[in-house]
Design an enzyme around this catalytic site. Structure first.
Site, PDB file in Angstrom:
ATOM      1  N   GLY A  26       0.914  -1.062  -0.101  1.00  0.00           N
ATOM      2  CA  GLY A  26       0.017  -0.080   0.060  1.00  0.00           C
ATOM      3  C   GLY A  26       0.899   1.199  -0.025  1.00  0.00           C
ATOM      4  N   TYR A  85     -15.962   2.985   8.699  1.00  0.00           N
ATOM      5  CA  TYR A  85     -14.661   2.976   8.652  1.00  0.00           C
ATOM      6  C   TYR A  85     -14.157   3.482  10.168  1.00  0.00           C
ATOM      7  CZ  TYR A  85      -9.850   4.206   7.510  1.00  0.00           C
ATOM      8  OH  TYR A  85      -8.474   4.476   7.397  1.00  0.00           O
TER       9      TYR A  85
END
Ligand code: UDP
Length: 325
Positions: free
Chosen positions: A10, A149
């Site tokens: 990432g 989230y």
């Protein structure tokens, strides 16, 4: 040391591996490539002490082998990006909660020091700016997927702190505030790569809502350097710590700045949140960190201004655009 990075392909994970290899460590990067990419780690795969394993962190068998071999773990694997969260809520909740559960449980089993990446999203719509680690969170209704989230990352924080309290697991938790830099993807919502890519193509920059909402963007190199120092700081163990920049800008001003810096012919186009996300959306107007704690612990000061970081992102996106032409 043997270092394990989850989410190693990432954006932040790929920036973390370089300095660790430079310091002489062996780095194993695990990533399922759901939002990360091989392109992010291409430069690392040529280095002899770097290993890549393509795997979902929820696979306990593989993760047990990797955690056992590691001396320290940087847990960055997560479903991130507002666009992704809105489009794939089940994936976000399951990856963030169950993934961290697996990794924290194994770190505890093998007694390995662990870093957990969290987010300034957990402050939600709090108006007590700047956001202090001990301040209250103010999340919106469960009707808005966006808050899942923040909520999933809060559960991760609770679990990490619980392992520390109950079993003495050495954990360090950081709340990242809008980290930006080269290699960040715009595909999952992040505003800076989206604006830069649009400006370089002379396409309209889409500003959501009033454009008056503000953020503080921090260079990924500053974030990585803080992260490495905090993992070496005994007082950081068992703590939740903000890391970011205090330089604030509205999204409208950011769009104008990107257009000016790229010399683009793009215009700014306003979109309502409903138009942008296809549904009602709850945004926060102001997000700014209180950096008192990270300053006390490691004397943190960001080295890069927003302008310098934007220059890096523009250069990166320009060369990527040339390659694809
Ligand atoms: N945003 C925007 N245009 C875009 C992407 C994002 O105006 O193409 C806005 C978004 O609504 C938010 C801010 O920019 O107010 C920052 O968005 P981002 O997804 O980068 O991070 P967030 O701070 O929401 O986690």
């Amino acid at each position: 040391m043997n270092v394990l990075i989850t989410g190693g392909a990432g954006f932040i994970g790929s920036h973390l591996a370089g300095p660790l290899l430079d310091a002489g460590h062996t780095v194993t990067s695990v990533d399922d490539l759901s939002t990360g990419s091989l392109g992010n780690i291409e430069h690392l795969r040529r280095r002899s002490h770097f290993h890549f394993v393509r795997e979902d962190i929820r696979n306990e068998q593989t993760m047990a082998v990797l955690v056992d071999r590691a001396d320290v773990i940087f847990h960055l694997a997560a479903a991130v990006g507002v666009q992704l969260i809105v489009e794939k809520p089940v994936h976000t909740i399951e990856t963030n909660i169950h993934g961290s559960e697996v990794v924290l449980n194994l770190a505890n089993k093998f007694a390995r020091k662990i870093f957990l990446a969290s987010t300034s999203e957990v402050y939600g719509k709090s108006t007590k700016v700047p956001f202090n680690e001990d301040g209250d969170s103010l999340l919106g209704s469960t009707r808005f997927t966006r808050w899942s989230y923040a909520c999933s990352k809060m559960v991760d924080e609770f679990l990490a702190l619980a392992y520390h309290e109950q079993y003495g697991l050495p954990v360090v938790v950081l709340r990242f505030f809008n980290t930006i830099g080269p290699r960040q993807s715009g595909a999952y919502g992040m505003v800076v790569p989206r604006f830069v890519q649009a400006a370089l193509r002379d396409e309209p920059l889409l500003v959501y809502g009033s454009g008056e909402q503000s953020r503080c963007f921090c260079n990924v190199a500053d974030v990585v350097s803080a992260l490495l120092k905090l993992m070496d700081c005994p007082q950081a163990i068992g703590e939740v710590i903000n890391v970011g920049s205090e330089e604030s800008i509205t999204i409208e001003a950011l769009a104008a700045k990107v257009i000016a810096m790229t010399g683009s012919e793009s215009t700014i186009k306003r979109l309502s949140y409903e138009e942008a996300y296809g549904r009602a959306f709850d945004d926060m107007l102001v997000r700014r960190p209180d950096l008192g704690k990270v300053r006390r612990l490691i004397g943190f000061e960001p080295r890069y201004s927003l302008e310098q970081t934007l220059t890096q992102v523009i250069e990166f996106e320009r060369s990527r655009l040339k390659e694809t032409k």
